[in-house]
Design an enzyme around this catalytic site. Structure first.
Site, PDB file in Angstrom:
ATOM      1  N   ASP A  87     -28.810  -5.718  -8.197  1.00 43.12           N
ATOM      2  CA  ASP A  87     -27.374  -5.705  -7.938  1.00 43.12           C
ATOM      3  C   ASP A  87     -27.098  -6.860  -6.974  1.00 43.12           C
ATOM      4  O   ASP A  87     -27.491  -6.819  -5.809  1.00 43.12           O
ATOM      5  CB  ASP A  87     -26.957  -4.367  -7.333  1.00 43.12           C
ATOM      6  CG  ASP A  87     -25.437  -4.233  -7.201  1.00 43.12           C
ATOM      7  OD1 ASP A  87     -24.766  -5.261  -7.003  1.00 43.12           O
ATOM      8  OD2 ASP A  87     -24.929  -3.096  -7.268  1.00 43.12           O
ATOM      9  N   ARG A 111     -12.546  -4.488 -29.262  1.00 39.74           N
ATOM     10  CA  ARG A 111     -13.708  -3.758 -28.752  1.00 39.74           C
ATOM     11  C   ARG A 111     -15.017  -4.459 -29.121  1.00 39.74           C
ATOM     12  O   ARG A 111     -16.055  -4.231 -28.509  1.00 39.74           O
ATOM     13  CB  ARG A 111     -13.690  -2.308 -29.280  1.00 39.74           C
ATOM     14  CG  ARG A 111     -14.741  -1.407 -28.673  1.00 39.74           C
ATOM     15  CD  ARG A 111     -14.297   0.065 -28.643  1.00 39.74           C
ATOM     16  NE  ARG A 111     -13.740   0.509 -29.880  1.00 39.74           N
ATOM     17  CZ  ARG A 111     -14.437   0.959 -30.934  1.00 39.74           C
ATOM     18  NH1 ARG A 111     -15.762   1.005 -30.863  1.00 39.74           N
ATOM     19  NH2 ARG A 111     -13.837   1.371 -32.026  1.00 39.74           N
ATOM     20  N   TYR A 123     -25.403   1.150  -3.728  1.00 45.73           N
ATOM     21  CA  TYR A 123     -24.012   1.599  -3.714  1.00 45.73           C
ATOM     22  C   TYR A 123     -23.979   3.093  -4.034  1.00 45.73           C
ATOM     23  O   TYR A 123     -24.695   3.575  -4.913  1.00 45.73           O
ATOM     24  CB  TYR A 123     -23.203   0.790  -4.730  1.00 45.73           C
ATOM     25  CG  TYR A 123     -21.833   1.339  -5.025  1.00 45.73           C
ATOM     26  CD1 TYR A 123     -20.932   1.615  -4.002  1.00 45.73           C
ATOM     27  CD2 TYR A 123     -21.449   1.592  -6.331  1.00 45.73           C
ATOM     28  CE1 TYR A 123     -19.678   2.133  -4.278  1.00 45.73           C
ATOM     29  CE2 TYR A 123     -20.192   2.087  -6.622  1.00 45.73           C
ATOM     30  CZ  TYR A 123     -19.310   2.368  -5.592  1.00 45.73           C
ATOM     31  OH  TYR A 123     -18.073   2.878  -5.870  1.00 45.73           O
ATOM     32  N   LYS A 155     -15.282  -7.171  -6.929  1.00 41.91           N
ATOM     33  CA  LYS A 155     -15.447  -7.626  -5.561  1.00 41.91           C
ATOM     34  C   LYS A 155     -15.281  -9.147  -5.468  1.00 41.91           C
ATOM     35  O   LYS A 155     -14.205  -9.657  -5.675  1.00 41.91           O
ATOM     36  CB  LYS A 155     -16.812  -7.164  -5.036  1.00 41.91           C
ATOM     37  CG  LYS A 155     -17.117  -5.682  -5.326  1.00 41.91           C
ATOM     38  CD  LYS A 155     -16.059  -4.723  -4.799  1.00 41.91           C
ATOM     39  CE  LYS A 155     -16.495  -3.273  -4.799  1.00 41.91           C
ATOM     40  NZ  LYS A 155     -16.744  -2.671  -6.109  1.00 41.91           N
TER      41      LYS A 155
END
Length: 399
Positions: free
Chosen positions: A191, A72, A126, A216
């Site tokens: 973005d 982590r 988005y 993507k």
């Protein structure tokens, strides 16, 4: 003996960086492919030394020097992907997360931790990004504006200006240099999921923060989920602290696949963009299409509006997959008003140009003639534009 001369390495082309960034030490390790480290924890016999390193991370968020401690905190495989993506975006650093939404959440939390909870944003974004900002789930407050209204919308507590260009799903573009000027001292988040660093590097236009849904184009094969933020090292330190505290880490297998995906990113984006531009031109000449959206920067995304029911097109495609998401090697099509932007209020969708007749297509690597055949057959039941409609409708095909 002559004094050694320090030689600065020559800058490398994007295609070269895509293949080699994050892999510079492989020959020294005696391997050719990047190693995959799946460990969740690591042996440590120096407790005092580890305590010092962890105290340093807690205070600064700087990446740990030396061997890993716990997954982590950091992972060597994920770190390779971060190094490579930062290089491609021309940024100092990058921090990877479990998804694009986890990455955006971390950005908002970093600013909120400084008491800067107000965001100025330009629609469309988005759909889930829009929802996260508008719903106030993280205690943020958003002011929606057009690019010309950014400067006026900024307040003392504004922590961020956010734009997406080309925008999802209309492919609307903004002038990043003009937007950055309007931001003043407020960080600009861009973005860059649709354009990728192949077509656009927002840092070069003044953006401080660049967001990707790595699911993507960076992954490119529809088989890995992730998100990443490219930024300066100061901001990256805050992101690492949020990631450690909230646990939105990228799995090392995902980091491995994303690093592999970057190596073919320029080839995939350019090939798909050529096909997308061809389809956009064909759609613009088709009397069954009311409007075509294709950005001037290019890219593999095409949006278009039909005169009839867009859902009939979705149900009729056979080669193209009717599915949410984008950026894969195969072509996808979806109806934003029903899926990706359904969570956005109807009035807000329409005011942002997301009409009920709009279809969004992610063009893959198939042959253009096969894709066009599938599209034209799926459009066969659509009404044809009348002469009156031809005069009334304005087409937008940028190139």
């Amino acid at each position: 003996m002559e004094n050694a001369v320090s030689v600065t390495p020559a800058p490398r082309a994007l295609a070269t960086e895509a293949v080699h960034a994050g892999r510079e030490d492989l020959a020294e390790l005696g391997v050719h492919a990047p190693p995959l480290d799946l460990s969740t924890t690591y042996p440590s016999y120096d407790a005092a030394g580890e305590a010092e390193r962890i105290d340093g991370f807690a205070a600064t968020g700087a990446r740990l020097e030396g061997p890993p401690v716990y997954a982590r905190l950091d992972n060597p495989t994920t770190a390779r992907f971060e190094t490579a993506l930062a290089r491609l975006e021309g940024a100092e650093s990058a921090v990877a997360f479990a998804s694009g939404m986890a990455a955006l959440t971390a950005v908002l939390l970093v600013r909120a931790s400084m008491g800067l909870r107000h965001v100025v944003a330009v629609r469309p974004l988005y759909g889930c990004s829009d929802h996260l900002l508008n719903a106030g789930l993280l205690g943020t407050e958003v002011t929606w504006t057009d690019p010309a209204g950014i400067a006026e919308a900024i307040r003392p507590e504004t922590g961020l200006v956010m734009v997406e260009t080309p925008a999802n799903p209309t492919l609307a573009e903004v002038d990043l240099r003009a937007v950055r000027h309007a931001c003043g001292s407020v960080p600009l988040l861009v973005d860059n999921t649709f354009a990728t660093p192949v077509l656009q590097r927002p840092v070069e236009h003044g953006a401080r923060i660049v967001l990707h849904s790595a699911t993507k184009y960076l992954g490119g094969h529809g088989d890995v989920m992730g998100g990443v933020v490219a930024c300066d090292e100061e901001f990256a330190r805050g992101l690492r602290q949020v990631r450690f505290a909230t646990g939105g880490v990228l799995h090392p297998m995902a980091g491995y696949l994303l690093l592999r995906g970057l190596s073919t990113l320029p080839v995939r984006v350019r090939a798909a963009s050529t096909t997308a531009a061809d389809l956009a031109r064909r759609l613009a000449a088709d009397p069954r299409i009311a409007r075509v959206h294709y950005p001037s920067v290019g890219g593999a995304m095409v949006s278009f509006e039909v005169y009839g029911d867009p859902r009939s097109v979705i149900s009729a495609v056979r080669l193209i997959t009717p599915a949410v998401s984008l950026g894969s090697v195969d072509s996808l099509i979806q109806h934003p008003a029903s899926i990706s932007h359904r969570i956005v209020a109807e009035g807000d969708r329409r005011s942002a140009g997301v009409s009920d007749r709009l279809l969004r297509m992610s063009v893959g690597l198939e042959d253009v003639e096969d894709l066009w055949r599938d599209l034209t057959e799926a459009l066969s039941a659509q009404p044809v534009r009348t002469e009156t409609a031809r005069v009334r409708e304005s087409r937008q095909v940028g190139r």
